[in-house]
Enzyme design. Structure first.
Site, PDB file in Angstrom:
ATOM      1  N   TRP A  22      27.028  47.259  45.372  1.00  0.00           N
ATOM      2  CA  TRP A  22      27.647  46.048  44.809  1.00  0.00           C
ATOM      3  C   TRP A  22      26.643  45.157  44.081  1.00  0.00           C
ATOM      4  O   TRP A  22      25.556  44.897  44.584  1.00  0.00           O
ATOM      5  CB  TRP A  22      28.266  45.242  45.953  1.00  0.00           C
ATOM      6  CG  TRP A  22      28.737  43.886  45.560  1.00  0.00           C
ATOM      7  CD1 TRP A  22      27.988  42.734  45.547  1.00  0.00           C
ATOM      8  CD2 TRP A  22      30.041  43.508  45.115  1.00  0.00           C
ATOM      9  NE1 TRP A  22      28.757  41.676  45.120  1.00  0.00           N
ATOM     10  CE2 TRP A  22      30.025  42.117  44.845  1.00  0.00           C
ATOM     11  CE3 TRP A  22      31.243  44.204  44.920  1.00  0.00           C
ATOM     12  CZ2 TRP A  22      31.138  41.414  44.393  1.00  0.00           C
ATOM     13  CZ3 TRP A  22      32.351  43.505  44.476  1.00  0.00           C
ATOM     14  CH2 TRP A  22      32.298  42.127  44.221  1.00  0.00           C
ATOM     15  N   ASN A  51      26.692  41.187  42.060  1.00  0.00           N
ATOM     16  CA  ASN A  51      27.378  40.061  41.409  1.00  0.00           C
ATOM     17  C   ASN A  51      26.374  39.204  40.658  1.00  0.00           C
ATOM     18  O   ASN A  51      25.659  39.774  39.815  1.00  0.00           O
ATOM     19  CB  ASN A  51      28.370  39.316  42.317  1.00  0.00           C
ATOM     20  CG  ASN A  51      27.865  38.711  43.588  1.00  0.00           C
ATOM     21  OD1 ASN A  51      27.450  39.425  44.481  1.00  0.00           O
ATOM     22  ND2 ASN A  51      27.922  37.416  43.732  1.00  0.00           N
ATOM     23  N   ASP A  52      26.288  37.927  40.873  1.00  0.00           N
ATOM     24  CA  ASP A  52      25.594  36.998  39.957  1.00  0.00           C
ATOM     25  C   ASP A  52      24.182  37.427  39.529  1.00  0.00           C
ATOM     26  O   ASP A  52      23.391  37.857  40.367  1.00  0.00           O
ATOM     27  CB  ASP A  52      25.393  35.640  40.631  1.00  0.00           C
ATOM     28  CG  ASP A  52      26.591  35.156  41.385  1.00  0.00           C
ATOM     29  OD1 ASP A  52      27.663  35.751  41.285  1.00  0.00           O
ATOM     30  OD2 ASP A  52      26.444  34.147  42.105  1.00  0.00           O
ATOM     31  N   TRP A  62      31.471  42.999  48.384  1.00  0.00           N
ATOM     32  CA  TRP A  62      30.686  41.782  48.563  1.00  0.00           C
ATOM     33  C   TRP A  62      30.373  41.584  50.037  1.00  0.00           C
ATOM     34  O   TRP A  62      31.242  41.728  50.891  1.00  0.00           O
ATOM     35  CB  TRP A  62      31.481  40.588  48.002  1.00  0.00           C
ATOM     36  CG  TRP A  62      30.684  39.326  48.048  1.00  0.00           C
ATOM     37  CD1 TRP A  62      29.814  38.871  47.101  1.00  0.00           C
ATOM     38  CD2 TRP A  62      30.649  38.380  49.110  1.00  0.00           C
ATOM     39  NE1 TRP A  62      29.243  37.700  47.501  1.00  0.00           N
ATOM     40  CE2 TRP A  62      29.738  37.367  48.739  1.00  0.00           C
ATOM     41  CE3 TRP A  62      31.283  38.287  50.347  1.00  0.00           C
ATOM     42  CZ2 TRP A  62      29.453  36.278  49.558  1.00  0.00           C
ATOM     43  CZ3 TRP A  62      31.001  37.201  51.158  1.00  0.00           C
ATOM     44  CH2 TRP A  62      30.095  36.201  50.757  1.00  0.00           C
ATOM     45  N   SER A  88      22.882  32.834  45.601  1.00  0.00           N
ATOM     46  CA  SER A  88      22.301  32.667  44.264  1.00  0.00           C
ATOM     47  C   SER A  88      21.281  31.548  44.149  1.00  0.00           C
ATOM     48  O   SER A  88      21.294  30.584  44.915  1.00  0.00           O
ATOM     49  CB  SER A  88      23.424  32.439  43.257  1.00  0.00           C
ATOM     50  OG  SER A  88      24.087  33.657  43.076  1.00  0.00           O
ATOM     51  N   ARG A 133      25.664  24.847  46.897  1.00  0.00           N
ATOM     52  CA  ARG A 133      24.897  26.085  46.709  1.00  0.00           C
ATOM     53  C   ARG A 133      24.446  26.296  45.264  1.00  0.00           C
ATOM     54  O   ARG A 133      24.831  25.568  44.366  1.00  0.00           O
ATOM     55  CB  ARG A 133      25.712  27.297  47.164  1.00  0.00           C
ATOM     56  CG  ARG A 133      27.082  27.449  46.531  1.00  0.00           C
ATOM     57  CD  ARG A 133      27.772  28.662  47.157  1.00  0.00           C
ATOM     58  NE  ARG A 133      29.115  28.858  46.666  1.00  0.00           N
ATOM     59  CZ  ARG A 133      30.226  28.391  47.237  1.00  0.00           C
ATOM     60  NH1 ARG A 133      30.141  27.666  48.329  1.00  0.00           N
ATOM     61  NH2 ARG A 133      31.420  28.643  46.719  1.00  0.00           N
ATOM     62  N   ASP A 134      23.630  27.308  45.102  1.00  0.00           N
ATOM     63  CA  ASP A 134      23.185  27.815  43.799  1.00  0.00           C
ATOM     64  C   ASP A 134      22.228  26.867  43.084  1.00  0.00           C
ATOM     65  O   ASP A 134      22.493  26.389  41.971  1.00  0.00           O
ATOM     66  CB  ASP A 134      24.391  28.141  42.898  1.00  0.00           C
ATOM     67  CG  ASP A 134      25.395  29.025  43.603  1.00  0.00           C
ATOM     68  OD1 ASP A 134      24.981  29.728  44.555  1.00  0.00           O
ATOM     69  OD2 ASP A 134      26.582  29.004  43.243  1.00  0.00           O
ATOM     70  N   GLU A 174      30.117  26.398  40.980  1.00  0.00           N
ATOM     71  CA  GLU A 174      29.042  27.272  41.420  1.00  0.00           C
ATOM     72  C   GLU A 174      28.054  27.417  40.270  1.00  0.00           C
ATOM     73  O   GLU A 174      28.384  27.201  39.103  1.00  0.00           O
ATOM     74  CB  GLU A 174      29.598  28.643  41.799  1.00  0.00           C
ATOM     75  CG  GLU A 174      30.609  28.575  42.945  1.00  0.00           C
ATOM     76  CD  GLU A 174      31.088  29.944  43.408  1.00  0.00           C
ATOM     77  OE1 GLU A 174      31.027  30.207  44.613  1.00  0.00           O
ATOM     78  OE2 GLU A 174      31.530  30.746  42.571  1.00  0.00           O
ATOM     79  N   TRP A 209      32.911  41.330  36.686  1.00  0.00           N
ATOM     80  CA  TRP A 209      33.502  41.921  37.890  1.00  0.00           C
ATOM     81  C   TRP A 209      34.497  43.005  37.529  1.00  0.00           C
ATOM     82  O   TRP A 209      34.893  43.165  36.378  1.00  0.00           O
ATOM     83  CB  TRP A 209      34.069  40.863  38.826  1.00  0.00           C
ATOM     84  CG  TRP A 209      35.218  40.042  38.327  1.00  0.00           C
ATOM     85  CD1 TRP A 209      36.413  40.493  37.862  1.00  0.00           C
ATOM     86  CD2 TRP A 209      35.286  38.615  38.265  1.00  0.00           C
ATOM     87  NE1 TRP A 209      37.226  39.444  37.528  1.00  0.00           N
ATOM     88  CE2 TRP A 209      36.561  38.275  37.757  1.00  0.00           C
ATOM     89  CE3 TRP A 209      34.404  37.586  38.605  1.00  0.00           C
ATOM     90  CZ2 TRP A 209      36.965  36.948  37.576  1.00  0.00           C
ATOM     91  CZ3 TRP A 209      34.821  36.276  38.427  1.00  0.00           C
ATOM     92  CH2 TRP A 209      36.077  35.972  37.922  1.00  0.00           C
TER      93      TRP A 209
HETATM   94  N1  DQQ Z   1      28.050  34.080  44.377  1.00  0.00           N
HETATM   95  C1  DQQ Z   1      26.995  33.781  45.310  1.00  0.00           C
HETATM   96  C2  DQQ Z   1      27.047  32.316  45.538  1.00  0.00           C
HETATM   97  C3  DQQ Z   1      27.686  31.824  44.309  1.00  0.00           C
HETATM   98  C4  DQQ Z   1      28.702  32.867  43.999  1.00  0.00           C
HETATM   99  C5  DQQ Z   1      27.228  34.587  46.547  1.00  0.00           C
HETATM  100  C6  DQQ Z   1      29.126  32.895  42.578  1.00  0.00           C
HETATM  101  O1  DQQ Z   1      25.751  31.779  45.734  1.00  0.00           O
HETATM  102  O2  DQQ Z   1      28.229  30.548  44.497  1.00  0.00           O
HETATM  103  O3  DQQ Z   1      27.209  35.958  46.273  1.00  0.00           O
HETATM  104  O4  DQQ Z   1      29.707  34.128  42.224  1.00  0.00           O
END
Ligand code: DQQ
Length: 480
Positions: A26, A28-29, A53, A90, A148-149, A209, A281
């Site tokens: 997997w 993602n970001d 995820w 992230s 977050r992030d 985010e 995605w």
């Molecule tokens: N993905 C991360 C987070 C963020 C989100 C977790 C955005 O930190 O907010 O995998 O896709």
């Protein structure tokens, strides 16, 4: 050090051949984008335990040309008993006086904390700060949804950090902190907060985010990803002014209206270019992703510039042209509602298409890709002149009813006499479209037939002139 792709994944007809993705599992970001000692580094949210995820780590890859990527060992993994025991979510990377530093989201239970890790010059092994987290939670005076992030930048000797959040009843926000040393942070105020009642020109949702603020030309850009009803929705950019540590937007748009582009992050490279990547995605079910053994793809790197009308110009980086193979070229073709199958010789699922149309009196026109004989499967890229809209019609992309079959659209108003310019990248299940440098639509398609490889042109309700069209077969990158 480079990991290889398991054989059965290499045979998957939907697995992209020149977009970045990990050898398996997997993604993602995009995280921690940085050019370090000339090399581009791409970190990303990664689950080494499967194509779903969960247990978020930071995957890592590096490139010298933005096209060919070398897979590197995992950069960050959760540490039991610590602030990131449930995931390294992230964040970003900065150069702290020669020390590569990651500021990321530590996840523990429901809590989300900015944490820090430093690395050696090769960016391979990362040391987490012993007293993580560096921010022990949201400002006590604020009731927030999510925290977050982190994204961090420097002004003079002072560091600033933005944290994605949401303020109930007010909506998405990016909280601004300041620090002299990346360790001690003081909360300032929200840099900017969205308006829950505003849907025009874009809906900016409940929580943001991955916020990022950066200068571009004479302006600043605030990039956020809208999280809504417990799910990622779409990414928005605001172009505006950054004055006294507050942001004042002047224009705003959805970054990519194709329904599959999220959590973009940017870097400023050594040439001074602002480059952006986003997570693409999947458009198929969890069970299908599980069977495939992989899920999630990175967009092509996109070059951002400021347009005179205050919007962003978004285009693929020119480096991608290195993948161009055999070319077919067409010029001066008149398209009418009856001129079907005008490109009988072009076939492919990994193509770059560059087409310019002089719009005549047709109501709609465009390009079809991944076409099977008799239109049994086809994906349409449609321009509607009256509405000034571009759409990606995936309703007949696949005979498999279990994959997403939607129509996505974005505004693409053209000036009088302005030709329509479509720049399309087809990479098996990825369709990445750039129109007139300002409208992006990125989709995911899963045709079932081995002969869904055709390309065609169409016009409805009148005629359109195709001024030129170049189609290249695209090579694959060395990562697989
Ligand atoms: N993905 C991360 C987070 C963020 C989100 C977790 C955005 O930190 O907010 O995998 O896709």
């Amino acid at each position: 050090m480079e990991q290889s792709v398991p054989q059965h994944l290499g045979r998957d007809p939907h697995r992209p051949r020149y977009h970045f993705l990990p050898p398996a599992n997997w993604l993602n970001d995009p995280n921690g984008l940085i050019q370090w000692k000339g090399q581009y580094h791409l970190f990303y949210q990664y689950n080494p335990n499967g194509p779903f995820w969960g247990t978020m780590h930071w995957g890592h890859a590096a490139s010298t040309d933005l096209v060919h990527w070398m897979h590197l060992p995992i950069a960050l993994a959760p540490t039991p008993g610590s602030a990131d025991e449930d995931g390294c979510w992230s964040g970003c990377a900065v150069d702290n006086h020669g020390i590569p530093t990651l500021i990321y989201t530590g996840k523990r239970g429901e809590e989300e904390f900015p944490c820090l890790a430093t690395g050696p010059d090769d960016l391979l092994t990362w040391q987490k700060y012993a007293a993580n987290p560096v921010v022990p939670g949201p400002p006590p005076e604020l009731q927030v949804v999510g925290f977050r992030d982190p994204s961090v930048w420097q002004e003079g000797d002072t560091w600033y950090q933005l944290i994605g959040s949401g303020i109930p009843e007010v909506r998405g926000t990016a909280l601004l902190y300041t620090s002299p040393d990346l360790i001690h942070w003081e909360y300032m105020h929200p840099l900017y907060t969205g308006d829950k009642n505003r849907t025009d020109p874009v809906w900016t949702g409940s929580m943001w985010e991955c916020p990022q603020l950066f200068p571009l030309g004479e302006k600043h850009v605030l990039l956020v990803s809208v999280w809504e009803h417990g799910r990622p929705s779409h990414a928005v950019y605001f172009v505006g002014r950054y004055v006294n540590h507050r942001f004042h937007p002047e224009t705003q748009r959805i970054v990519d209206g194709g329904g599959h582009f999220y959590a973009p992050q940017t870097l400023r490279d050594d040439q001074g270019r602002r480059l952006m990547w986003g997570w693409l995605w999947e458009g198929r079910s969890v069970a299908q992703q599980q069977a495939a053994g992989w899920a999630g793809v990175m967009s092509l790197p996109r070059l951002l510039r400021l347009r005179p009308d205050g919007l962003l110009a978004i285009a693929p980086v020119p480096e991608v042209a290195v993948l161009r193979g055999t070319k077919s070229g067409y010029t001066d073709m008149t398209l009418t509602p009856t001129s079907a199958h005008v490109l009988p010789d072009v076939q492919g699922d990994c193509l770059e298409i560059l087409a310019t149309f002089e719009l005549g009196d047709a109501s709609t026109c465009g390009i079809k890709v991944r076409c099977a004989p008799n239109s049994a499967e086809e994906t349409l890229i449609v321009y509607d002149s009256a509405a000034g809209r571009l759409s990606l019609d995936q309703s007949r992309s696949s005979l498999n009813p279990a994959v997403q079959q939607q129509v996505y659209a974005g505004p693409c108003e053209l000036a009088d006499e302005e030709p329509l310019k479509l720049h399309i990248f087809l990479d098996r299940s990825v369709v990445e479209i750039f129109a007139n440098d300002r409208t992006c639509l990125t989709g995911r398609i899963y045709p079932t037939r081995v002969d869904s490889l055709g390309v065609d042109l169409f016009a409805d309700g009148g005629t359109v002139k195709l001024t030129s069209m170049d189609i290249w077969k695209m090579g694959s990158t060395s990562q697989r």
